[in-house]
Design an enzyme around this catalytic site. Structure first.
Site, PDB file in Angstrom:
ATOM      1  CD1 TRP A  99     -17.961  72.311  57.595  1.00 39.87           C
ATOM      2  CD2 TRP A  99     -17.129  74.041  58.746  1.00 39.87           C
ATOM      3  NE1 TRP A  99     -17.664  71.880  58.870  1.00 39.87           N
ATOM      4  CE2 TRP A  99     -17.149  72.913  59.591  1.00 39.87           C
ATOM      5  CE3 TRP A  99     -16.647  75.246  59.257  1.00 39.87           C
ATOM      6  CZ2 TRP A  99     -16.708  72.959  60.918  1.00 39.87           C
ATOM      7  CZ3 TRP A  99     -16.206  75.297  60.565  1.00 39.87           C
ATOM      8  CH2 TRP A  99     -16.239  74.160  61.386  1.00 39.87           C
ATOM      9  CG  ASP A 166     -13.312  75.519  52.876  1.00 42.04           C
ATOM     10  OD1 ASP A 166     -12.301  74.795  52.961  1.00 42.04           O
ATOM     11  OD2 ASP A 166     -14.104  75.700  53.822  1.00 42.04           O
ATOM     12  CE  LYS A 190     -11.347  68.187  57.749  1.00 42.62           C
ATOM     13  NZ  LYS A 190     -12.282  67.859  58.806  1.00 42.62           N
TER      14      LYS A 190
END
Lengths: 355, 355
Positions: A99, A166, A190
């Site tokens: 990511w 992030d 999440k």
């Protein structure tokens, strides 16, 4: 009884599912949460409470805006440089996983990404630690938790440049000092709520400084000015996030959930290290509390263990294809009883298969 | 009994609410639709069925992709020129309302918007008809239904340039010939499903022709290639859209719902024209079937009628502030019984207040 160790979209508290389910039938006067106007006072109160809960739970200082957006972290990969990186300038990026590397790839449309360190050559099994962040970087960007590889960066690297993080997969799981960050973003799916919502926490004073003309929907200022209602927001995802943040507050907030998360991670890592059939995949000092990756000492046993887990009601334990093996994602809502059940499973499997 | 005439997010069928509510508790093996992986076979089947239903219901020809995105029509205002307007070229735009004019404003970041006609000076009470679309336009953009003003453009203007249409508020309400369009987009929150989802139908061959470097999340090609799973999609909104499209199919599809929509609109317009207390706000030939705007002959009676409607269980009838008065939004899921109830209300109000 199912144990949902999925990496995300992930388990949320059962009471949140119940409340959300009920609001789909009747949110207010017999109307579904899906059919009410986003401009109704009732939904404006939902947005307001969601923002207030994010601020309260994370102790967000004044001078920051909390934005409820769409498009996931992936859209933030572009919005961050579009809004913060002046033409011709460079931003420092830490490459600690897939990511992070995707975020790096999007910078080229706006300026230059200076990759200060990378663990790619080691399949991201650790988080690089010795690196310099050039003082003239427009900002420093890193990923606090690498969902795929199961590594987590707990301490913000020392730097004087603005910090962008992030936090998609560990936000709300542990106490952080928001004042040390200039922009935090997180896909909700999440620890915040269902998919379809992205939370951005941004220091107002860093905006509007690039001289770049930014399309309205991609300009953080539009959303700051519009109070996250620049256009129709993802109503149900925000409502359910609010329910989940209420639940987190009722549990005692992030400091309390962090204790549980530490206990959950410690229990499982202890078992991985003890059990003769299993081993961890990443550097011990970088082990994530959220995503715990492990493989079998004997790869031949992977299929039997996967089958055994499946038969016993365990969901989402398959590791990402880049790592293989298993991954136990243990977000806030995963009860410690599920962790103990997994440990029991690993122990009974060891009984059967140990040499 | 509530009658939800809200402009959007709007009423969906009660059976859709029931099924969606149930899936929040148990979508599969006791797991909520909110906690399942978007990469699970069960959810991949949902995406596939949703795309298939859009194609089937709208009779989408081959050579088109159906994309399930985030960000609403507002993000499409930027993505359209970003993907379709080459540097230095001009695109033709019809200015028929506030949303059309917002789309026009976003073009300047990528090229030039040539406004071929506008009804702004008349507060958008009609749809301009006499205009020329220059043959060298990169594309022609229009809004098929103007939610705020209650006007609808039923016949696609004749042109040989590629056509882009914002169908947010009338898609799936009437039969259209998709082959005449190059790109159609729609925020889901009227006739498709809940907020948080945007549907794009794009002719594949028009993509990749601008030479512009486009950030991945803003490039239609990423989403075509990723099968709308370039990143985590808005799971619940897609699932609920699928339920709603199943419902539409079970009703006999768009041709059948169009008959109902014509009957609903005809009934209410007839009453507006007959009733001595009310009058329509826009050109008769441009009257929308989806959003029916009307005011009182005597403005003093607006508050009493609003109160009367509220007391009788009518929701969302307040007109947009740019038009005032009332707006009855009558999307697919609004039963004709609600329209008859509104007509009865208007008639009994007339009984009380007529001079």
């Amino acid at each position: 009884m199912r144990h949902n160790f999925g990496a995300g979209p992930c388990i949320l508290p059962q009471e949140v599912f119940k409340q959300a389910s009920s609001a789909v039938l009747d949110f207010k006067d017999g109307l579904s949460i899906l059919e009410i106007s986003h401009r109704s006072p009732e939904f404006e109160a939902v947005v307001e409470e969601t923002v207030r809960l994010v601020k309260e739970l994370l102790n967000v200082p004044s001078g920051y805006s909390v934005l409820l957006l769409q498009g996931g972290a992936s859209l933030q990969f572009s919005m961050v440089p579009m809004n913060l990186l002046p033409e011709g300038k460079s931003a420092a990026y830490l490459d600690s996983g897939v990511w992070a590397s995707k975020a790096i790839k999007e910078v080229k449309y706006f300026g230059k990404a200076n990759v200060v360190a990378s663990s790619k050559d080691s399949n991201y099994t650790f988080i690089p630690k010795d690196f310099e962040i050039p003082a003239d970087s427009a900002y420093f960007h890193y990923t606090s938790n690498n969902t795929i590889y199961g590594t987590e960066l707990f301490d913000l690297p020392a730097t004087k440049v603005p910090v962008v993080c992030d936090m998609s997969s560990d936000i709300m799981s542990r106490v952080i000092d928001v004042s040390k960050y200039d922009l935090i973003y997180a896909g909700a799916q999440k620890n915040i709520g269902p998919a379809g919502l992205t939370v951005v926490i941004v220091k107002d004073e860093i905006l509007g400084k690039t001289d770049r003309a930014i399309p309205s929907m991609l300009d953080y200022k539009s959303h700051v000015d519009g109070g996250s209602m620049y256009n129709t927001p993802p109503v149900f995802s925000i409502y359910t996030a609010m329910l989940n943040l209420r639940w987190l507050k009722s549990k005692g907030g992030i400091a309390e959930i962090e204790k549980e998360n530490i206990a959950k991670a410690k229990a499982l890592y202890t078992e991985i290290d003890r059990n003769s059939l299993f081993k961890g995949t990443c550097a011990v000092e970088d082990r994530s509390r959220m995503n715990i990756c492990f493989v079998m000492e004997d790869p031949e046993l992977e299929k039997p263990f996967a089958k055994y887990a499946d038969e016993n009601g365990f969901e989402g334990l398959k590791g990402h294809r880049s790592v293989g093996g298993f991954r136990a994602s243990m977000y806030n809502a995963l009860p410690i009883t599920s962790v103990h059940a997994l440990i029991d499973l690993m122990q009974s499997f060891e009984e059967k298969y140990k040499k």
